[in-house]
Each structure stands twice: as C-alpha cells, then as structure tokens.
Write an enzyme that holds these catalytic residues in place. Sequence first.
Site, PDB file in Angstrom:
ATOM      1  N   SER A  59       0.807  -1.226   0.000  1.00 60.25           N
ATOM      2  CA  SER A  59       0.000   0.000   0.000  1.00 60.25           C
ATOM      3  C   SER A  59       0.838   1.273   0.000  1.00 60.25           C
ATOM      4  O   SER A  59       0.318   2.348  -0.274  1.00 60.25           O
ATOM      5  CB  SER A  59      -0.958   0.020   1.196  1.00 60.25           C
ATOM      6  N   LYS A  99       0.944   4.575   6.935  1.00 63.74           N
ATOM      7  CA  LYS A  99       0.323   5.450   5.926  1.00 63.74           C
ATOM      8  C   LYS A  99       0.970   6.826   5.970  1.00 63.74           C
ATOM      9  O   LYS A  99       1.735   7.149   6.864  1.00 63.74           O
ATOM     10  CB  LYS A  99      -1.184   5.581   6.187  1.00 63.74           C
TER      11      LYS A  99
END
Length: 197
Positions: A59, A99
């Site tokens: 990701s 993230k």
Amino acid sequence: MRKSEQFVVPFEEFDTEELSAPKQWKFVYEWLDSLVYAFLTILIIFTFCFRIVGVSGESMKPTLQDGDWLAVRAINTKIERGDIVVITQPNSLNEPLIKRVIAFGGDEVNIDFVEGKVTVNGEVLNEPYIYEPTNRMSNVAFPITVPEGCVFVMGDNRNNSLDSRSKTVGFIDTRYILGVAEFRFYPFGEWSLENYE
C-alpha cells in the site's frame, strides 16, 4: 683479602608464545568489551528513541516495499503533513498500519477521482511520492472535514491501499500514532524514504 664468591645464575629461556598469549586474550577481552558497550548503546537508543517496524503489503509503493524495516521516532513526535506514520488504532484488520498523513483536524479534504487529484483546503497537493493518480473510490463521500484531534491518511499506492477513504479505517485519532518513520533500517544502504521510482 677476603675471597669473593661468584654465583652463576643460569639463564632460562622463556617461551615467547607463553608471554604473548595473555596479550592476545587482553585484545579479545577489549574487543568483546567494546562490542557489548556498542550493543547496549544501540539497544538503549532503539528502546527509548526509536522503534523498528516492518512493512507488510504494497500500500505504500513506491516509497516502501513489502519486507522493508523502518526506524520510527517514538518520542517527541511532531507530525507534519506528508509524514509517514505507524498507526495502532484498532481496526478490522487487527494490525498496525503504515500510511502518509494528508490532512489534520479542521482541514477539508476533497478528491477528484477522475483527474486523480487530492485537494486540502482548496489547494491541490503536490505528491511526487504516489505510485499512480488517486482514481479508486471507497465508501467515504467527499469533500469531508477532518475532526479535531484526528488525521486523514492515505497510502502512496493509492489504488491499492485501504486508508481513510474507507470507513474500515476512517480518521485516525492522533493518540494512536506510534511514531513517525525517520529512515529505512533494512535493506541496508537504502536509508532514504524519498527515493521514489
């Protein structure tokens, strides 16, 4: 006159190998001593200042790869827009997330999924770190305002990332941010977090 007596003391040859053996052991002890102190210093630094965190999944491509290990600053954590953070907020995945911070409490986030552009407070973000434009939607409607005390996060691999665009992750309470990624610990030699493909 008094006769002096002469005493002859026979000279015994010493084995030079026996004399050098303690010096060799002394060198080994000093080397081991230095090694132990270096290990303890590194252990203290990484216990109180940094955490080592592994990257799982894709990701955060191209910035981070599956299997990378990061040194995460866990104290005096001042978060800025664009920082890569480790999140421990409970989620349905039952695992920490890595993230990038896109917006803070009070910011308005909007995403144009056709052009793939992300806007914060009406300003289009310059994002050289993303893998491809943000074209994947989820179940959060935009524009949206980030609540106070929270951040909005996204993965760099925008079309293959479960992040704040989904209610599964949602906004991240800043109390659940473990720390900010400072550098890549492994692979060795690839320290920078800004070497985008």
